[in-house]
Write a protein that holds these residues in place. Structure first.
Motif, PDB file in Angstrom:
ATOM      1  N   ARG A 103       0.830  -1.189   0.000  1.00 33.07           N
ATOM      2  CA  ARG A 103       0.000   0.000   0.000  1.00 33.07           C
ATOM      3  C   ARG A 103       0.880   1.260   0.000  1.00 33.07           C
ATOM      4  O   ARG A 103       2.028   1.233   0.449  1.00 33.07           O
ATOM      5  N   ARG A 104       0.313   2.347  -0.502  1.00 35.42           N
ATOM      6  CA  ARG A 104       1.064   3.600  -0.550  1.00 35.42           C
ATOM      7  C   ARG A 104       1.572   4.006   0.829  1.00 35.42           C
ATOM      8  O   ARG A 104       2.680   4.542   0.954  1.00 35.42           O
ATOM      9  N   GLY A 105       0.768   3.758   1.874  1.00 34.49           N
ATOM     10  CA  GLY A 105       1.145   4.196   3.214  1.00 34.49           C
ATOM     11  C   GLY A 105       2.514   3.707   3.641  1.00 34.49           C
ATOM     12  O   GLY A 105       3.305   4.462   4.223  1.00 34.49           O
ATOM     13  N   PHE A 106       2.829   2.434   3.353  1.00 32.47           N
ATOM     14  CA  PHE A 106       4.146   1.911   3.702  1.00 32.47           C
ATOM     15  C   PHE A 106       5.239   2.631   2.938  1.00 32.47           C
ATOM     16  O   PHE A 106       6.235   3.083   3.514  1.00 32.47           O
ATOM     17  N   PHE A 107       5.082   2.744   1.628  1.00 36.27           N
ATOM     18  CA  PHE A 107       6.130   3.381   0.825  1.00 36.27           C
ATOM     19  C   PHE A 107       6.318   4.844   1.221  1.00 36.27           C
ATOM     20  O   PHE A 107       7.441   5.351   1.209  1.00 36.27           O
ATOM     21  N   CYS A 108       5.231   5.527   1.597  1.00 35.64           N
ATOM     22  CA  CYS A 108       5.354   6.925   2.045  1.00 35.64           C
ATOM     23  C   CYS A 108       6.178   7.029   3.311  1.00 35.64           C
ATOM     24  O   CYS A 108       7.029   7.913   3.452  1.00 35.64           O
ATOM     25  N   ARG A 109       5.903   6.158   4.260  1.00 34.14           N
ATOM     26  CA  ARG A 109       6.650   6.191   5.521  1.00 34.14           C
ATOM     27  C   ARG A 109       8.129   5.893   5.278  1.00 34.14           C
ATOM     28  O   ARG A 109       9.006   6.486   5.908  1.00 34.14           O
ATOM     29  N   LEU A 110       8.415   4.977   4.354  1.00 31.71           N
ATOM     30  CA  LEU A 110       9.809   4.676   4.033  1.00 31.71           C
ATOM     31  C   LEU A 110      10.465   5.844   3.308  1.00 31.71           C
ATOM     32  O   LEU A 110      11.647   6.131   3.507  1.00 31.71           O
TER      33      LEU A 110
END
Length: 359
Positions: A103-110
């Motif tokens: 999901r985008r949320g994981f990649f954003c946090r990374l």
């Protein structure tokens, strides 16, 4: 040079699906919304209209952010993925020609990790050469004020969007769960990614293709000054930028809130590629992208057990702020915490129907 590198990404929207008011996946476009910009420079949108009927039942504790809806979409569009040569045959089974799915949320946090001291815990399964990743979020019972702020963001989106581009229906009940979602393919350095991202609205512009016509919708207080404004420019813009940039969305439509009157007093358009200009060097797009790519390489190095039923826990530990924190952040690394035996990321139906793997 770093800034131009950070903006030269290509994205391909593979398709879309909806999350209904029932929180369930629907293989349709029922939640699609189009942007309807306000005619008035001072629209005075009422942000509590309908609040008394709104409920937001977020759980408490820590929980993985399931990617099941995206895996359902990949299953339902298996033949299209084969035609695009994204899903390839290898003997009797199939594999995604992709390095990471999440999901985008994981990649954003990374993507923010190069400039954020927050802890990041993830769950990883490596299957047929592809890493399936869910991040673990700490969730707490929200206060009445936090619920109202969440409602205000969704209410503002309701004032400036509609299902067909006509006049918005502001009396429609606001739902905490419904979403319109895009499934995208993107490339970061050597890493090929498929991600799912919420699309809050699209511009009706025939000259633009998704995601160029997508917009993010946000709100912020209109009276920020001094330290509060500085903190917004330094830190909140990093979050907004990461969400828009990760999905190739070029702009954010920001409703400026008057919290004393509980209205949107004005609307401001913010360009994604200009959000770092007022951050005072606290974060820089090129640096974030470079570190993001190195973290993806690190995940590949740490997890090498190709097993659809093995789930590994990795953590970027919380970072202690202080002297030379920005420099020390560059050396933070993932820790492999071991297996999570009571959880699976990839459901059996996906393993069998998409990858054609049998016991």
């Amino acid at each position: 040079m770093a800034s131009s590198r950070a903006t030269s990404r290509s994205y391909e929207v593979l398709g879309n699906f909806s999350i209904g008011e029932d929180r369930e996946y629907h293989n349709d476009l029922s939640q699609r919304r189009f942007l309807v910009e306000p005619d008035d420079d001072c629209p005075n949108f009422d942000l509590v209209h309908g609040l008394s009927e709104y409920t937001d039942r977020k759980p408490s504790g820590s929980e993985p952010t399931s990617m099941n809806p995206m895996l359902h979409w990949l299953r339902d569009h298996r033949d299209e993925l084969i035609d695009k040569k994204i899903l390839k045959s290898g003997g009797s089974s199939r594999k995604l020609d992709i390095d990471f799915v999440g999901r985008r949320g994981f990649f954003c946090r990374l993507l923010r990790a190069a400039a954020s001291a927050d802890k990041l815990e993830i769950l990883v399964t490596l299957c047929k050469g592809t890493y399936y990743i869910e991040n673990v979020k700490d969730t707490y019972k929200e206060t009445a004020k936090q619920i109202e702020m969440g409602f205000a963001g969704k209410k503002f989106a309701q004032y400036i969007t509609s299902s067909d581009g006509s006049k918005p229906d502001i009396n429609e009940p606001v739902n905490a769960y419904s979403e319109y979602v895009a499934v995208m393919k993107a490339q970061y350095g050597d890493h090929r990614i498929i991600l799912s991202t919420e699309v809050q609205a699209e511009r009706e512009d025939a000259a633009q293709r998704p995601p160029e016509n997508y917009v993010c919708i946000k709100t912020r207080r209109d009276d920020l000054v001094g330290k509060q404004l500085t903190n917004f420019n330094r830190y909140k813009t990093l979050q907004w930028w990461s969400q828009a940039y990760m999905a190739g969305i070029p702009e954010v439509i920001c409703g400026m809130r008057n919290d004393s009157q509980r209205i949107i007093a004005s609307v401001k358009n913010m360009k994604t590629n200009q959000m770092s200009l007022n951050s005072e060097g606290i974060w820089e797009p090129g640096m974030c992208v470079k570190k993001f790519e190195s973290y993806l390489s690190e995940i590949k190095r740490l997890v090498q057990d190709d097993n659809p039923r093995a789930v590994y826990r990795l953590q970027l530990p919380e970072f202690e702020k202080g002297r030379r924190a920005k420099d020390r952040l560059q050396y933070r690394r993932f820790h492999l915490l071991g297996k999570k035996d009571d959880y699976v990321i990839i459901p059996e139906e996906y393993i069998k129907e998409v990858l054609n793997l049998e016991e």
